[in-house]
Design an enzyme around this catalytic site. Sequence first.
Site, PDB file in Angstrom:
ATOM      1  N   LYS A 191       0.857  -1.189   0.000  1.00  0.00           N
ATOM      2  CA  LYS A 191       0.000   0.000   0.000  1.00  0.00           C
ATOM      3  C   LYS A 191       0.895   1.242   0.000  1.00  0.00           C
ATOM      4  CE  LYS A 191      -1.898   2.874   2.831  1.00  0.00           C
ATOM      5  NZ  LYS A 191      -1.902   4.076   1.970  1.00  0.00           N
ATOM      6  N   GLU A 267       9.781   1.134  10.594  1.00  0.00           N
ATOM      7  CA  GLU A 267      10.808   2.161  10.369  1.00  0.00           C
ATOM      8  C   GLU A 267      10.098   3.498  10.536  1.00  0.00           C
ATOM      9  OE1 GLU A 267      13.789   1.296   9.966  1.00  0.00           O
ATOM     10  OE2 GLU A 267      13.692  -0.734   9.164  1.00  0.00           O
ATOM     11  N   CYS A 301      13.417  10.976   7.111  1.00  0.00           N
ATOM     12  CA  CYS A 301      13.357  10.454   8.490  1.00  0.00           C
ATOM     13  C   CYS A 301      14.663  10.652   9.225  1.00  0.00           C
ATOM     14  CB  CYS A 301      12.984   8.981   8.462  1.00  0.00           C
ATOM     15  SG  CYS A 301      14.027   8.029   7.346  1.00  0.00           S
ATOM     16  N   GLU A 400       9.271  15.876  15.617  1.00  0.00           N
ATOM     17  CA  GLU A 400       9.664  15.765  14.212  1.00  0.00           C
ATOM     18  C   GLU A 400       8.835  16.748  13.388  1.00  0.00           C
ATOM     19  OE1 GLU A 400       8.574  12.165  12.027  1.00  0.00           O
ATOM     20  OE2 GLU A 400      10.612  12.086  11.249  1.00  0.00           O
TER      21      GLU A 400
END
Length: 497
Positions: A191, A267, A301, A400
């Site tokens: 997906k 992750e 990331c 973040e």
Amino acid sequence: MTEKTLADWQQAAADIRIDGRAFINGRRVDAASGQTRTTYNPATGQALAEVANCAPADADEAVRIARETFEQGTWAGMPAAERKMVLVRWAELIEQHADELALLETLDVGKPIADTVNVDVPSSVRTIRWTGEAIDKVYDQISPTRDNCMGLITRLPLGVVAAIVPWNFPLSTTAWKLAPALATGNSVILKPASNTPLTALRIADLATQAGLPDGVLHVLPGPGGSLGEHIATHMGIDGLTFTGSTPVGKQLMVYSGQSNLKRVFLELGGKSPNIVFPDADIDKAASAAALAVYYNGGQTCTAGTRLIVHESIHDTFIEKVIEAASGWAPGNPLDPATAMGPMVDKGQCDTVAEYVAIGRDEGAKLVAGGGTVMEDTGGHYHEPTIFAGVNNQMRIAQEEIFGPVLAVIPFSTESEAVAIANDSIYGLAGAVWSQNINTAHRVAEQVRVGTMGINNYFGGDITVPFGGFKESGNGRDKSMHAFDDYTELKTTWLEFD
Ligand code: NAP
């Protein structure tokens, strides 16, 4: 840089024909409902493609076929040397379609064409080729047992694996998941992110062309909240590999517990420290500090978003980073000279602007950038931004942002630098800059992250594992270690006279 000019890429963009249908059982199909969703080019805000909006019913059908194919053994039972050749041919086909894929990725994500041509596509080719070539060199084990018996330890594919991936590196992340999942013999349901499904769909066509049997791979574009949740709770899926945000990653573990305890490998996000000592090569470190946070518009990331600088060089170092930041002014991503493109969408651009306001309110000092630009394009561009005078408790140092915002934090002693670096819920990546090998190694060893650079940022390649500590995740992509996420270990105990 690419050999083609801006005009060449604009012409190619005008000519490209995009197929947004799903990929089920080796062919392109509409969603069962017939519904589509429009995706947009982040550089212009213009509609880009109509993409199949898959729903749980599509996932059920794909899982049914994937299970059947797995049990028939057409792929899982194929000798590793033959699976290898399919993956190697697939890598070659992707390489042959490099310009088309780079363009699709640039139009979909807003990534600079120089990056998609020079980084995203070639690194994905290398991932698939390297992993394919590795799979027939993996041996199983025999345990050191007593006499008259033998303990065989073999690796078996999980069965049906789902991969859910984000929008920031759609092609590379897809390659990181598909290569080891397929190499080890699994059937896979992928997906992609709703915003950025195009390259994953296109390389699925190429997988069929390379000889991947029908029914092994399925690519279902659709919303995370309904389709993604359905996949994550599906009783017919044995493993789930995910790259994305920490909150969604946590939810996926809950879904696994509520369904069939499917293996979940994550992750997730990061807030990575980049530590600079006074004896570093200052010019190199300053240029890398800008790259670390502005590459891909900070939508990375592993972005080095916390610059932890020794107080004795703090002011001069910031000046150098401000100068380096000027080389990251946003531009049209189809222009081969552009280093930083737009944010992926308006929501992401608004989030960045909100964090700039938060930083100001928290008392940090804005020393570069801080605004949105190029509004006349219809795209969502944000300037490279730097906050000085940050302390590690501020939200701009803990959360973040996923945009081009750097927080500079001073330190006085080595132990303080390490403590600041480790004072985070995340543990994905980081770097240390020092000419003293003792300092560099000591610090690198103590910072609790999955990947640490010494005198470089973003180092690494397919030969080394990639993943996070703490709330940055639990899986490992890349290298032979990735095979662990897609296989079960089985013991067969043999006794003989
Ligand atoms: P996200 O919101 O977590 O979405 C990632 C994927 O999960 C998308 O395909 C999304 O679908 C889907 N999803 C969303 N909610 C879901 C749910 N409830 N159940 C199942 N699937 C769901 O992350 P993102 O904003 O796309 O990506 C940015 C994040 O990824 C950042 O945190 C970044 O640090 C992280 N990241 C980590 C790595 C790494 O290797 N550690 C690499 C790249 C990015 P929709 O698109 O439809 O929402």
